[in-house]
Design a protein around this motif. Structure first.
Motif, short mmCIF file in Angstrom:
data_model
loop_
_atom_site.label_atom_id
_atom_site.label_comp_id
_atom_site.label_asym_id
_atom_site.label_seq_id
_atom_site.Cartn_x
_atom_site.Cartn_y
_atom_site.Cartn_z
N VAL A 192 49.06 35.19 46.12
CA VAL A 192 49.52 36.49 45.60
C VAL A 192 48.32 37.39 45.36
O VAL A 192 47.18 36.94 45.29
CB VAL A 192 50.29 36.33 44.27
CG1 VAL A 192 51.54 35.49 44.44
CG2 VAL A 192 49.38 35.72 43.19
N GLN A 193 48.61 38.69 45.22
CA GLN A 193 47.57 39.62 44.79
C GLN A 193 47.57 39.63 43.27
O GLN A 193 48.62 39.78 42.63
CB GLN A 193 47.82 41.02 45.34
CG GLN A 193 46.69 42.00 45.01
CD GLN A 193 46.90 43.35 45.66
OE1 GLN A 193 47.95 43.66 46.20
NE2 GLN A 193 45.87 44.18 45.60
N LEU A 194 46.41 39.49 42.69
CA LEU A 194 46.25 39.37 41.24
C LEU A 194 46.89 40.52 40.48
O LEU A 194 46.66 41.69 40.79
CB LEU A 194 44.76 39.30 40.90
CG LEU A 194 44.38 39.19 39.42
CD1 LEU A 194 44.87 37.87 38.84
CD2 LEU A 194 42.87 39.32 39.25
N GLY A 195 47.72 40.18 39.49
CA GLY A 195 48.30 41.18 38.60
C GLY A 195 49.52 41.89 39.13
O GLY A 195 50.08 42.75 38.45
N ASN A 241 42.18 39.33 45.04
CA ASN A 241 42.08 40.77 44.76
C ASN A 241 42.70 41.60 45.87
O ASN A 241 43.12 42.73 45.66
CB ASN A 241 40.62 41.18 44.57
CG ASN A 241 40.04 40.68 43.25
OD1 ASN A 241 40.73 40.67 42.24
ND2 ASN A 241 38.79 40.26 43.27
N LYS A 242 42.77 41.02 47.08
CA LYS A 242 43.36 41.70 48.22
C LYS A 242 44.46 40.82 48.81
O LYS A 242 44.25 39.64 49.07
CB LYS A 242 42.31 41.97 49.30
CG LYS A 242 41.12 42.82 48.82
CD LYS A 242 40.11 42.97 49.94
CE LYS A 242 38.90 43.76 49.49
NZ LYS A 242 37.91 43.91 50.59
N ALA A 243 45.63 41.44 49.05
CA ALA A 243 46.75 40.68 49.60
C ALA A 243 46.41 40.13 50.99
O ALA A 243 46.85 39.03 51.36
CB ALA A 243 47.99 41.57 49.68
N VAL A 244 45.63 40.87 51.76
CA VAL A 244 45.29 40.43 53.11
C VAL A 244 44.48 39.14 53.07
O VAL A 244 44.59 38.30 53.98
CB VAL A 244 44.52 41.53 53.88
CG1 VAL A 244 43.15 41.79 53.26
CG2 VAL A 244 44.41 41.18 55.36
N ASP A 245 43.69 38.94 52.03
CA ASP A 245 42.93 37.69 51.90
C ASP A 245 43.87 36.51 51.68
O ASP A 245 43.61 35.40 52.19
CB ASP A 245 41.94 37.78 50.73
CG ASP A 245 40.80 38.75 51.02
OD1 ASP A 245 40.59 39.08 52.20
OD2 ASP A 245 40.12 39.17 50.05
N VAL A 248 52.97 33.52 51.03
CA VAL A 248 52.46 34.64 50.23
C VAL A 248 53.64 35.48 49.78
O VAL A 248 54.55 35.77 50.57
CB VAL A 248 51.48 35.52 51.05
CG1 VAL A 248 51.09 36.76 50.27
CG2 VAL A 248 50.25 34.71 51.44
N ILE A 249 53.64 35.87 48.51
CA ILE A 249 54.69 36.76 48.01
C ILE A 249 54.07 38.13 47.76
O ILE A 249 53.08 38.27 47.03
CB ILE A 249 55.32 36.22 46.70
CG1 ILE A 249 56.01 34.88 46.96
CG2 ILE A 249 56.30 37.23 46.13
CD1 ILE A 249 56.66 34.26 45.73
N VAL A 250 54.66 39.15 48.39
CA VAL A 250 54.15 40.51 48.29
C VAL A 250 55.31 41.47 48.53
O VAL A 250 56.36 41.07 49.06
CB VAL A 250 53.01 40.74 49.32
CG1 VAL A 250 53.56 40.76 50.73
CG2 VAL A 250 52.23 42.01 49.02
N ASP A 251 55.15 42.73 48.16
CA ASP A 251 56.23 43.70 48.34
C ASP A 251 56.59 43.90 49.82
O ASP A 251 55.78 43.65 50.72
CB ASP A 251 55.83 45.05 47.75
CG ASP A 251 55.86 45.03 46.23
OD1 ASP A 251 55.89 43.94 45.65
OD2 ASP A 251 55.83 46.12 45.63
N ARG A 252 57.81 44.37 50.04
CA ARG A 252 58.36 44.49 51.39
C ARG A 252 57.46 45.25 52.36
O ARG A 252 57.17 44.74 53.45
CB ARG A 252 59.73 45.19 51.33
CG ARG A 252 60.32 45.47 52.71
CD ARG A 252 61.53 46.38 52.64
NE ARG A 252 62.08 46.61 53.97
CZ ARG A 252 61.61 47.49 54.84
NH1 ARG A 252 60.55 48.24 54.51
NH2 ARG A 252 62.17 47.63 56.03
N ASN A 253 57.04 46.47 52.00
CA ASN A 253 56.31 47.30 52.96
C ASN A 253 54.98 46.69 53.40
O ASN A 253 54.70 46.64 54.61
CB ASN A 253 56.13 48.71 52.40
CG ASN A 253 57.44 49.46 52.34
OD1 ASN A 253 58.08 49.53 51.30
ND2 ASN A 253 57.87 50.01 53.47
N PRO A 254 54.15 46.23 52.49
CA PRO A 254 52.93 45.57 52.97
C PRO A 254 53.24 44.29 53.74
O PRO A 254 52.52 43.94 54.69
CB PRO A 254 52.13 45.29 51.70
CG PRO A 254 53.08 45.42 50.58
CD PRO A 254 54.11 46.41 51.02
N ALA A 255 54.32 43.60 53.37
CA ALA A 255 54.70 42.39 54.11
C ALA A 255 55.00 42.72 55.57
O ALA A 255 54.59 42.00 56.48
CB ALA A 255 55.92 41.74 53.45
#
Length: 302
Positions: free
Chosen positions: A192-195, A213-217, A230-237
């Motif tokens: 995940v991206q921190l925070g 710190n970066k979702a891409v990492d 990885v769990i992240v919001d729809r658009n960046p996913a």
């Protein structure tokens, strides 16, 4: 005898004239008294009128001063210098990213610049770690625009503008992964991206949360086998699915039971003037078509 009668008549006539004169003096004196009283009453009324006028003038001045104080209070200190400093984390495409010139860009950046135009202020952007945005509001930065989800925890520290975007968490998986539902996430190592909201969501399924710190990492580590998903919001996913085509897939969080979330701009707690100004600008941007153009440019183009 005639002399006596003449004298008597003369005396009576003199007494009559004396009495008449005395009565006339009294009447004249009586006529003068109301005139004096009337003059005194007029002066007293004039004094009352002057006092009332003076009181009205003072009240008018006080009202004007109160209105001026209210007008001053209605202008946020964040806008008083003509510059709105916006914090973001340019690692969350398409909402924020670093462009080819090394500058923060994306939907949120376009949005806050449009808000700045409506408010007649210059917008400057500070790129920082996502996890430090909330604590920086009100000192290092005036507001934060970073695809930030409204949560009860964040609302204890900052106020939020009206929502401008609805999102949901997605799960990014290796192309050959068998993960398909919420129960499959239990015990897995989740990146995940921190925070972010993805960070909070992952904690509901496992203690094995890897924070970046970066979702891409996080996505790169998943491709290299260091995390399971990885769990992240729809658009960046969706951006990452396109960027790493054939290597990863992005699944809608709805099939994992994730609830929709609202993005909003974070504002210093209690700054009502700034909150109203930002909400007013947002309303104008949505009404005049600017918002729709930003969606086409940054989100639908992805």
């Amino acid at each position: 005898m005639k002399k006596f009668l003449a004298a008597t008549l003369t005396l009576a006539l003199a007494m009559t004239m004396l009495t008449a004169c005395a009565g006339g003096d009294k009447q004249a004196q009586g006529a003068d008294e109301p005139a004096v009283q009337e003059t005194a009453s007029g002066e007293e009324n004039q004094e009352k009128t002057d006092a009332a006028a003076s009181g009205e003038q003072e009240a008018s001045q006080d009202a004007a001063e109160d209105a001026e104080d209210a007008a001053d209070a209605a202008v946020s200190e964040a806008l008083a210098d003509g510059v709105l400093t916006v914090g973001t984390n340019a690692e969350f495409p398409p909402f924020e990213y670093v462009d080819d010139n090394g500058e923060p860009d994306g939907f949120d950046m376009g949005l806050v610049k449009a808000i700045g135009e409506k408010l007649g202020v210059e917008v400057t952007v500070e790129n920082m770690e996502f996890d430090s945005l909330v604590s920086s509001i009100g000192n290092k930065i005036d507001i934060a625009a970073a695809g930030m989800t409204v949560t009860p925890e964040r609302s204890k520290t900052v106020d939020f503008s009206d929502s401008y975007y609805e999102a949901v968490q997605f799960v990014i998986l290796p192309a050959d992964s068998e993960i398909a539902q919420a129960s499959d996430l239990e015990g897995k190592t989740i990146g995940v991206q921190l925070g972010t909201t993805g960070d909070f969501t992952a904690e509901e399924f496992t203690e094995n949360v890897s924070r970046y710190n970066k979702a891409v990492d996080a996505v790169n580590d998943m491709i290299n086998g260091r995390v399971d998903c990885v769990i992240v919001d729809r658009n960046p996913a969706m951006v990452f699915e396109n960027r790493f085509e054939g290597q990863v897939v992005a699944l809608d969080g709805a099939q994992f039971g994730f609830e929709p979330e609202e993005y909003a701009i974070a504002i210093p707690k209690g700054d009502t003037a700034l909150l109203e100004a930002v909400n007013g600008a947002l309303e104008e941007i949505k009404a005049d078509g600017t918002f729709d153009e930003l969606v086409k440019t940054y989100i639908e183009a992805e």
